[in-house]
Write a protein that holds these residues in place. Structure first.
Motif, PDB file in Angstrom:
ATOM      1  N   ARG A  97     -44.552   6.340  53.951  1.00 22.07           N
ATOM      2  CA  ARG A  97     -45.092   7.006  55.140  1.00 22.07           C
ATOM      3  C   ARG A  97     -44.784   8.484  55.048  1.00 22.07           C
ATOM      4  O   ARG A  97     -43.688   8.877  54.677  1.00 22.07           O
ATOM      5  CB  ARG A  97     -44.436   6.457  56.415  1.00 22.07           C
ATOM      6  CG  ARG A  97     -44.950   5.102  56.811  1.00 22.07           C
ATOM      7  CD  ARG A  97     -44.238   4.611  58.039  1.00 22.07           C
ATOM      8  NE  ARG A  97     -44.573   3.236  58.306  1.00 22.07           N
ATOM      9  CZ  ARG A  97     -45.591   2.851  59.059  1.00 22.07           C
ATOM     10  NH1 ARG A  97     -46.369   3.761  59.626  1.00 22.07           N
ATOM     11  NH2 ARG A  97     -45.837   1.581  59.257  1.00 22.07           N
ATOM     12  N   LYS A  98     -45.769   9.278  55.409  1.00 22.89           N
ATOM     13  CA  LYS A  98     -45.580  10.731  55.422  1.00 22.89           C
ATOM     14  C   LYS A  98     -46.278  11.247  56.674  1.00 22.89           C
ATOM     15  O   LYS A  98     -47.367  11.796  56.629  1.00 22.89           O
ATOM     16  CB  LYS A  98     -46.191  11.339  54.152  1.00 22.89           C
ATOM     17  CG  LYS A  98     -45.325  12.413  53.548  1.00 22.89           C
ATOM     18  CD  LYS A  98     -45.862  12.867  52.223  1.00 22.89           C
ATOM     19  CE  LYS A  98     -44.936  13.825  51.508  1.00 22.89           C
ATOM     20  NZ  LYS A  98     -44.342  14.868  52.307  1.00 22.89           N
ATOM     21  N   GLU A  99     -45.648  11.013  57.814  1.00 20.46           N
ATOM     22  CA  GLU A  99     -46.272  11.353  59.086  1.00 20.46           C
ATOM     23  C   GLU A  99     -45.814  12.701  59.616  1.00 20.46           C
ATOM     24  O   GLU A  99     -46.438  13.269  60.498  1.00 20.46           O
ATOM     25  CB  GLU A  99     -45.907  10.286  60.143  1.00 20.46           C
ATOM     26  CG  GLU A  99     -46.331   8.890  59.767  1.00 20.46           C
ATOM     27  CD  GLU A  99     -45.701   7.817  60.646  1.00 20.46           C
ATOM     28  OE1 GLU A  99     -46.105   6.660  60.502  1.00 20.46           O
ATOM     29  OE2 GLU A  99     -44.792   8.132  61.450  1.00 20.46           O
TER      30      GLU A  99
ATOM     31  N   SER B   2     -56.189   9.369  59.684  1.00 23.62           N
ATOM     32  CA  SER B   2     -55.736   8.198  60.432  1.00 23.62           C
ATOM     33  C   SER B   2     -54.960   8.608  61.677  1.00 23.62           C
ATOM     34  O   SER B   2     -55.013   7.942  62.689  1.00 23.62           O
ATOM     35  CB  SER B   2     -54.886   7.311  59.545  1.00 23.62           C
ATOM     36  OG  SER B   2     -53.741   8.013  59.147  1.00 23.62           O
ATOM     37  N   GLU B   3     -54.267   9.737  61.588  1.00 25.85           N
ATOM     38  CA  GLU B   3     -53.477  10.216  62.713  1.00 25.85           C
ATOM     39  C   GLU B   3     -54.388  10.508  63.905  1.00 25.85           C
ATOM     40  O   GLU B   3     -54.072  10.144  65.025  1.00 25.85           O
ATOM     41  CB  GLU B   3     -52.739  11.483  62.297  1.00 25.85           C
ATOM     42  CG  GLU B   3     -51.648  11.865  63.257  1.00 25.85           C
ATOM     43  CD  GLU B   3     -50.988  13.160  62.858  1.00 25.85           C
ATOM     44  OE1 GLU B   3     -49.829  13.111  62.469  1.00 25.85           O
ATOM     45  OE2 GLU B   3     -51.640  14.196  62.908  1.00 25.85           O
ATOM     46  N   ALA B   4     -55.510  11.139  63.633  1.00 22.74           N
ATOM     47  CA  ALA B   4     -56.432  11.519  64.701  1.00 22.74           C
ATOM     48  C   ALA B   4     -56.987  10.279  65.404  1.00 22.74           C
ATOM     49  O   ALA B   4     -57.104  10.247  66.620  1.00 22.74           O
ATOM     50  CB  ALA B   4     -57.560  12.351  64.132  1.00 22.74           C
ATOM     51  N   PRO B  27     -41.820   8.362  67.392  1.00 24.89           N
ATOM     52  CA  PRO B  27     -41.578   9.553  66.572  1.00 24.89           C
ATOM     53  C   PRO B  27     -42.207   9.446  65.180  1.00 24.89           C
ATOM     54  O   PRO B  27     -42.233   8.357  64.602  1.00 24.89           O
ATOM     55  CB  PRO B  27     -40.048   9.605  66.479  1.00 24.89           C
ATOM     56  CG  PRO B  27     -39.596   8.211  66.693  1.00 24.89           C
ATOM     57  CD  PRO B  27     -40.596   7.568  67.602  1.00 24.89           C
ATOM     58  N   PRO B  28     -42.732  10.551  64.666  1.00 19.31           N
ATOM     59  CA  PRO B  28     -43.283  10.515  63.313  1.00 19.31           C
ATOM     60  C   PRO B  28     -42.161  10.345  62.285  1.00 19.31           C
ATOM     61  O   PRO B  28     -41.075  10.892  62.458  1.00 19.31           O
ATOM     62  CB  PRO B  28     -43.970  11.875  63.156  1.00 19.31           C
ATOM     63  CG  PRO B  28     -43.342  12.769  64.171  1.00 19.31           C
ATOM     64  CD  PRO B  28     -42.843  11.888  65.271  1.00 19.31           C
ATOM     65  N   VAL B  29     -42.430   9.585  61.244  1.00 22.19           N
ATOM     66  CA  VAL B  29     -41.402   9.339  60.221  1.00 22.19           C
ATOM     67  C   VAL B  29     -41.951   9.562  58.812  1.00 22.19           C
ATOM     68  O   VAL B  29     -43.150   9.472  58.570  1.00 22.19           O
ATOM     69  CB  VAL B  29     -40.843   7.886  60.281  1.00 22.19           C
ATOM     70  CG1 VAL B  29     -40.119   7.623  61.576  1.00 22.19           C
ATOM     71  CG2 VAL B  29     -41.934   6.861  60.062  1.00 22.19           C
TER      72      VAL B  29
END
Lengths: 147, 131
Positions: A97-99, B2-4, B27-29
């Motif tokens: 994962r790279k969020e 995908s985030e959008a 939270p983003p990871v």
């Protein structure tokens, strides 16, 4: 996605436009215009703004930023915050994962007209940048004595 | 991209949530693996060491934290991207990870959690002797 790299925020004190932006998120487009400096929700770093009669408080939720590398400037009532956040890139590791946002960011906030650009204080704690801008004396509410 | 998509699908649900406390920030990871273990990094701005809980058991990892942001008295919110102070996220783990040896650090709102693999799962280099 790409707007998150260079972003602008504006017309924050206009309720109508704020509602418009939320509607925009819900229905994917509105017939009325957005603020010219407005950005989509979800832009890094997230911002909260609060106001009191004495000052305007801007909170930037930017974890892992070197406070000394931040470029905070104010011109009239336009607050600009530029900075960079680098995530650790480990050579040879497999990423699942790279969020987290990696790179430069830029946000502009339109403040009320009555802020005093000479009285700005900024502090950084636990990944939150707090910028407090004092309002001009003349703009504060005053009690008027009846003679 | 995908985030959008994720943001738009979550938005109507977030608006329906009436109480502030009911909202939770995911939270983003970043998660990456090397030969010796797995590293999890999470953005938790506003969370101090005292208000962060990292719960690790045999097969799950739960991160929970509460942001504490001192605000001036009587402040009125004018604009808010962040509408909750509670962060929550969890993951399932696989058996080769050794939760007992995990190490967590929190700096400037970033949690870094290192979970090493059990010794028997770590790759070994086999030396070849010349006979």
């Amino acid at each position: 996605m790409f707007t998150s790299l260079s972003s602008f925020e504006g017309s924050l004190f206009d309720d109508f436009r704020r509602v418009a932006r939320e509607m925009d998120q819900l229905f994917g487009g509105t017939p009325w215009p957005n603020g010219i400096r407005a950005v989509a929700r979800g832009t890094f770093p997230p911002i909260n703004i609060g106001s009191t009669p004495n000052q305007v408080d801007v909170y930037l939720f930017a974890a892992g930023v070197d406070p000394n590398s931040l470029d905070i400037s104010i011109q009239q009532n336009l607050l600009t915050i530029k900075g960079e956040r680098r995530t650790t890139a480990v050579e040879g590791a497999t990423y699942y994962r790279k969020e987290r946002v990696d790179g430069a960011f830029h946000r502009v906030v339109t403040l009320p007209e009555d802020v005093d650009p000479d009285h700005v204080e900024a502090s950084y704690r636990d990944g939150v940048l707090h910028v407090a801008i004092r309002r001009r004396e003349a703009a504060k509410p005053r009690q008027i004595q009846v003679q | 991209m995908s985030e959008a998509i994720e943001v738009t699908t979550q938005q109507p649900k977030a608006l329906q949530e009436s109480t502030e406390a009911a909202r939770v920030i995911r939270p983003p990871v970043d998660i990456f693996e090397d030969d010796a273990g797995i590293t999890v990094q999470a953005d938790l701005p506003g969370v101090s060491k005292e208000r962060l809980s990292v719960h690790l058991d045999k097969d799950s990892l739960a991160i929970e934290g509460t942001a504490e942001i001192p605000v001036p008295e009587g402040m009125q919110s004018v604009y808010a991207d962040i509408r909750s102070t509670h962060y929550q996220r969890s993951f399932s783990l696989s058996s080769e990870l050794d939760g007992d040896q995990a190490e967590a650090t929190l700096k400037d709102g970033i949690l870094t959690l290192r979970i090493p693999k059990r010794a028997q799962y770590q790759p070994r280099k086999i030396e070849i002797r010349v006979g």
